[in-house]
Design an enzyme around this catalytic site. Sequence first.
Site, short mmCIF file in Angstrom:
data_model
loop_
_atom_site.label_atom_id
_atom_site.label_comp_id
_atom_site.label_asym_id
_atom_site.label_seq_id
_atom_site.Cartn_x
_atom_site.Cartn_y
_atom_site.Cartn_z
N ASN A 85 11.24 -84.96 -97.79
CA ASN A 85 11.04 -85.83 -96.62
C ASN A 85 9.79 -86.69 -96.75
OD1 ASN A 85 11.10 -86.51 -93.58
ND2 ASN A 85 9.15 -85.43 -93.81
N TYR A 151 9.80 -101.35 -99.79
CA TYR A 151 10.21 -100.14 -99.07
C TYR A 151 11.73 -99.96 -99.20
CZ TYR A 151 11.19 -96.70 -95.48
OH TYR A 151 11.64 -95.58 -94.84
N LYS A 155 13.95 -96.86 -100.96
CA LYS A 155 14.97 -96.06 -100.26
C LYS A 155 16.35 -96.27 -100.88
CE LYS A 155 12.36 -93.71 -97.54
NZ LYS A 155 12.31 -92.23 -97.60
N VAL A 184 13.20 -94.57 -86.06
CA VAL A 184 12.75 -93.31 -85.46
C VAL A 184 11.28 -93.47 -85.09
CG1 VAL A 184 12.65 -90.80 -85.77
CG2 VAL A 184 14.16 -92.17 -87.25
P1 NDP Z 1 5.43 -89.86 -90.51
O1 NDP Z 1 4.40 -90.84 -90.95
O2 NDP Z 1 5.40 -89.38 -89.11
O3 NDP Z 1 5.42 -88.61 -91.51
C1 NDP Z 1 5.35 -88.79 -92.90
C2 NDP Z 1 5.05 -87.46 -93.59
O4 NDP Z 1 5.02 -87.70 -95.01
C3 NDP Z 1 3.71 -86.89 -93.19
O5 NDP Z 1 3.83 -85.50 -93.01
C4 NDP Z 1 2.82 -87.18 -94.40
O6 NDP Z 1 1.87 -86.13 -94.56
C5 NDP Z 1 3.84 -87.09 -95.54
N1 NDP Z 1 3.37 -87.82 -96.72
C6 NDP Z 1 3.17 -89.16 -96.85
N2 NDP Z 1 2.65 -89.42 -98.07
C7 NDP Z 1 2.51 -88.22 -98.71
C8 NDP Z 1 2.02 -87.83 -99.97
N3 NDP Z 1 1.54 -88.73 -100.84
N4 NDP Z 1 2.03 -86.52 -100.31
C9 NDP Z 1 2.50 -85.62 -99.43
N5 NDP Z 1 2.98 -85.91 -98.22
C10 NDP Z 1 2.98 -87.20 -97.86
O7 NDP Z 1 6.84 -90.57 -90.83
P2 NDP Z 1 8.36 -90.08 -90.63
O8 NDP Z 1 8.42 -88.69 -90.15
O9 NDP Z 1 9.05 -91.13 -89.89
O10 NDP Z 1 8.85 -90.18 -92.15
C11 NDP Z 1 9.48 -89.11 -92.84
C12 NDP Z 1 10.50 -89.68 -93.81
O11 NDP Z 1 11.51 -90.35 -93.05
C13 NDP Z 1 9.94 -90.73 -94.78
O12 NDP Z 1 10.52 -90.51 -96.05
C14 NDP Z 1 10.43 -92.06 -94.18
O13 NDP Z 1 10.56 -93.05 -95.17
C15 NDP Z 1 11.76 -91.62 -93.63
N6 NDP Z 1 12.33 -92.50 -92.61
C16 NDP Z 1 11.64 -92.79 -91.45
C17 NDP Z 1 12.21 -93.61 -90.50
C18 NDP Z 1 11.50 -94.01 -89.26
O14 NDP Z 1 11.93 -95.01 -88.63
N7 NDP Z 1 10.45 -93.32 -88.84
C19 NDP Z 1 13.56 -94.14 -90.70
C20 NDP Z 1 14.17 -93.79 -91.93
C21 NDP Z 1 13.58 -92.97 -92.84
P3 NDP Z 1 0.35 -86.34 -94.98
O15 NDP Z 1 -0.08 -87.70 -94.52
O16 NDP Z 1 -0.37 -85.21 -94.29
O17 NDP Z 1 0.34 -86.17 -96.46
C1 8X3 Z 2 12.58 -96.74 -91.73
C2 8X3 Z 2 13.45 -97.60 -90.89
O1 8X3 Z 2 14.11 -100.00 -90.33
O2 8X3 Z 2 11.74 -99.54 -90.51
O3 8X3 Z 2 13.19 -96.34 -92.91
O4 8X3 Z 2 13.12 -99.62 -92.49
S1 8X3 Z 2 13.07 -99.25 -91.08
#
Ligand code: NDP
Ligand code: 8X3
Length: 249
Positions: A85, A151, A155, A184
């Site tokens: 994730n 980005y 993905k 999200v």
């Molecule tokens: P958040 O920013 O809320 O959480 C991201 C998490 O990733 C954090 O726990 C962060 O932990 C961890 N992370 C980031 N970089 C690193 C690293 N180098 N090493 C270890 N951990 C890392 O974002 P989301 O929960 O939204 O994102 C989770 C996933 O969902 C991502 O892959 C994102 O691309 C994907 N996603 C999100 C969407 C959205 O609209 N929010 C939509 C589609 C996909 P820490 O900083 O403590 O390391």
């Molecule tokens: C995160 C959703 O629409 O910002 O993957 O690319 S969007």
Amino acid sequence: MIKTAIITGATAGIGAATAELFASKGWNIIVTGRRKERLDALCQRLKDTYSVDITPLCFDVRSFDACKKALQNLGGVKIDLLVNNAGLAAGKDPIQDGSIEHWERMIDTNIKGLLYVTKLLAPQMIENKKGHIINVGSLAGKEVYANGNVYCATKHAVDALSRAMRIDLNPHTIKVTNIAPGLVETEFSIVRFDGDVDKADATYQGFEPLLAQDIADCIWFAASRPAHVTIGDMLILPTAQANSTTVKK
Ligand code: NDP
Ligand code: 8X3
């Protein structure tokens, strides 16, 4: 038999919500992330609430050495589920104005980090002749949108790797699922816009976005199917969102 999941990027958003849901279902959880205080607080909260084992592993998925140190010796714990994730977007600029640092951060985290963690944990699943890997991709892995360039490319790579991993791991009875969320509301946009909260908030204004818990529910659904069922790919959108560029406000 109590199952164990390892969830990368569990210090916030989708990862934290997934850790909480799986703990509430009685799974032992290994949570990872870079922010130690956040990890420790999450572990304490889950331990206080649920009678399961919660283990924090603090490391940066961009470093193969750090992944190796953290994951090479899990003390005999068998991993039933890996949720890849950890990920992020950095910046939202036309390609000619993109920052090299942003590009490298996204490529190193979203693609290379996922590969490193998978490479270290898949052999154990192969040995056990079972396991499940859930990759958190995105709607941005299905479409591209203006200024989403790198980005979206990372993905798309996750989407391709999910399909490729399903083929390579098929002889070993390992399930692979791609989870593709739309918008999200998490810390995602705060990170994307380098801490600019107003810009981040604007992303989710005028419609009802998904919550991290909505995606955790879908991850749980995929993980809790019977042994003979694999959910290959799941696209999850807020009802207001039809595709990357069509959002009813
Ligand atoms: P958040 O920013 O809320 O959480 C991201 C998490 O990733 C954090 O726990 C962060 O932990 C961890 N992370 C980031 N970089 C690193 C690293 N180098 N090493 C270890 N951990 C890392 O974002 P989301 O929960 O939204 O994102 C989770 C996933 O969902 C991502 O892959 C994102 O691309 C994907 N996603 C999100 C969407 C959205 O609209 N929010 C939509 C589609 C996909 P820490 O900083 O403590 O390391
Ligand atoms: C995160 C959703 O629409 O910002 O993957 O690319 S969007």
